[in-house]
Design an enzyme around this catalytic site. Structure first.
Site, PDB file in Angstrom:
ATOM      1  CD  GLU A   1      58.294 -30.118  83.752  1.00 52.23           C
ATOM      2  OE1 GLU A   1      57.682 -30.211  82.677  1.00 52.23           O
ATOM      3  OE2 GLU A   1      58.503 -29.032  84.303  1.00 52.23           O
ATOM      4  N   GLY A   2      57.956 -34.401  86.607  1.00 53.48           N
ATOM      5  CA  GLY A   2      58.029 -34.435  88.062  1.00 53.48           C
ATOM      6  C   GLY A   2      59.054 -35.418  88.606  1.00 53.48           C
TER       7      GLY A   2
END
Lengths: 323, 255
Positions: B51-52
């Site tokens: 996700e980052g």
């Protein structure tokens, strides 16, 4: 306290464009102090904070906002961490626009989030991570919304007032994710020249979009580089100088959060901070604010509280991970 | 004495759900360990998306990330496209599987990670929120929920639909504009649940060794359907456990 309706000022692309048209877009020098830079923030402003969670958070700028005792701010950030807790506990924010808030798995659900939202002191407006990213991107593009396939059918739709649109080509239902044009962007970068041309290493997060979407852009940088350095690697520049209003040179400007390749986040500090809250309740953050925010006059005094040994260790750990 | 604990069981069974030549959206903790195990063991051409804004990291054993947005999660990655663009790869159809967990899960697989209580603006308990969970649930080709099996978690109706699976069943997902994906399986500490194809109600598809369908029912807060044939899963092998444990020598997530 809860306001389920969108604030039209957030997505008014015409007014947002007029604000940018009206401001100077200088290629001149931007270097200044934290005090002078943050003096541009007014009570009631919408602040968007760059980085993500405990990564590249512009903590020196956030600390100065707290020291200038701003009130009734709206904070938007994709994942909100300790900076959001400090702003809540100081009474600086009344609304937080985010996808997630806490520090991270090992420290559990934020007790500060719970306290301020459950008592109604702060309204938390939740968007999905991509939707909030697209809100900044729509702002960066100067358009009122972007179509997307996310957030549909969920109860998040009613929280922020997301609307849908029928695709004029296929007839399908799409999310019309509204733009977000913040008043002020707070950004921390790896390097910039004195004119505010900014470069970021590692994951870019949403900073470049946030800087373009905001009316006023305040930047801190780990390093000031000569103009020649920018011109040698112009492909690395992600925020152009003409979009930056103020630039401050602040090494370790995210600490105890991380800065990719330069220093790792200080998990031990998070553990000490949350242990104090576990032991003494939300009031512990008041003591933390006195010790780390209101007390030490300059950022270097603040860093002294951590000590040069700790800073050097976290720098070594970052090099090991990114070498 | 058992040879493995609940977290190890979850990670091993979740890892087995992943196939080679696919991409998986994985959050930190057990899902990331499961993806890393699958890549080492049977799916060398699996790509992890985090996700980052991170693609293809090689997680360093002993330095597991605690968030999806930090250097440990990006260790030796092949691309750092940014958060928005990482999700847009999923919207485009490049991500085959999304792993998810959740505080509350209902009989249609919908997940709540936002608030407990009936009023969003005045919650009884404020939870951290969606993060990217809503996007993973909306955009991946297939979603697999990985969770401890507890009665308080498996509720008839979630207080708030943070991440949509089949909504109220009967085509509701499609009608809401969610054209793709949906939850296919729920891997728990007791077994594997799926969804009845028409009603999209949750059903028991497999039990772990030594667990009966009755035990699963007793630990679930709504009536479960049953697949025509209920399988029994293979317990984690020594080989799987050894490889998994080598990824988390500090036992940060394996407990």
């Amino acid at each position: 306290m809860g306001d389920p309706d969108l604030n039209p000022a957030e997505y008014d692309f015409i007014a947002a464009r007029r604000r940018v048209e009206a401001k100077p877009k200088s290629a001149g020098e931007k270097l200044t102090s934290l005090e002078e830079a943050v003096g541009r923030v007014k009570d009631g402003d919408h602040l968007s904070v760059g980085g993500c969670l405990f990564s590249r958070t512009p903590l020196a700028l956030v600390r100065e906002v707290l020291r200038q005792r701003r009130r009734a701010l709206t904070l938007s950030r994709n994942l909100t961490c300790t900076e959001g807790e400090l702003l809540m506990a100081a009474g600086a924010v009344s609304r937080v626009v985010t996808a997630w808030m806490s520090i991270g798995l090992p420290w559990g659900v934020s007790k500060i989030l719970r306290h301020y939202v459950e008592t109604g002191a702060v309204a938390l407006e939740e968007w999905s991570h991509l939707a909030l990213g697209l809100r900044f991107r729509a702002g960066a593009m100067g358009v009122p919304f972007l179509p997307a396939l996310t957030m549909l059918g969920s109860d998040l739709v009613g929280v922020g007032g997301l609307k849908t649109i029928q695709d004029p080509y296929t007839g399908e239902t799409l999310a019309a994710v509204p733009a977000l044009f913040p008043d002020v962007a707070l950004i921390h970068v790896h390097r910039a020249d004195v004119f505010g041309n900014c470069q970021i290493d590692g994951y870019p997060h949403m900073d470049a979009d946030i800087a373009r979407a905001a009316t006023t852009v305040l930047v801190t940088t780990e390093e000031i580089v000569p103009e020649e350095e920018t011109r040698r690697y112009p492909d690395r520049t992600v925020i152009p100088g003409f979009a930056v209003d103020a630039l401050v040179h602040v090494p370790f400007g995210s600490f105890p959060h991380e800065c990719y390749g330069l220093y790792e986040a200080d998990y031990d500090h998070f553990a000490e901070y949350t242990a104090a809250i576990d032991a003494r309740g939300p009031g512990a953050v008041g003591d933390y604010l006195e010790r780390y925010v209101y007390g030490p006059p300059a950022w270097t005094d603040y860093l002294d509280l951590f000590g040069s040994e700790r800073l050097a260790l976290q720098a070594k750990r970052a090099r090991e991970l990114t070498r | 004495m058992t040879r493995f604990n609940a977290a190890e069981l979850l990670a091993v069974i979740a890892a087995r759900q992943l196939r080679d030549d696919t991409a998986v959206f994985a959050g930190v903790g057990v899902p990331l360990l499961a993806a890393a195990l699958a890549k080492r063991r049977h799916a060398p051409r699996l790509t992890m998306v985090i996700e980052g804004g991170i693609i293809g990291p090689q997680i360093a054993p002993g330095r597991l990330p605690v968030s999806t947005n930090e250097m440990r999660a990006a260790h030796r990655a092949t691309m750092l496209p940014g958060i928005t663009d990482a999700f847009l790869f999923a919207q485009r159809g490049f991500v085959d599987v999304g792993f998810m967990g959740g505080a509350q899960i209902d009989q249609y697989g919908n997940i709540n990670t936002s608030v407990l209580g009936p009023d969003y603006w005045h919650p009884k308990v404020r939870l951290p929120g969606t993060g990217g969970a809503n996007d993973i649930a909306s955009l991946c080709r297939e979603v697999i929920i990985v969770t401890p099996h507890e009665k308080r978690r498996f509720v008839e109706r979630v207080d708030f639909v943070t991440s949509p699976a089949w909504l109220r069943g009967d085509g509701a997902r499609r009608a809401a504009g969610l054209l793709f994906g949906g939850v296919s399986r729920v891997v728990t500490t007791l077994g594997i649940l799926g969804f009845e194809p028409d009603s999209k109600r949750m059903r028991i598809e497999a039990t772990h060794p030594g667990v009966s369908a009755d035990v699963i029912r007793q630990n679930t807060g709504f009536a479960l359907l049953e697949a025509a044939q209920i399988e029994t899963t293979e317990p984690p092998s020594d080989d799987e456990l050894e490889m998994l444990r080598s990824l988390d020598p500090e036992r940060r997530f394996l407990g």
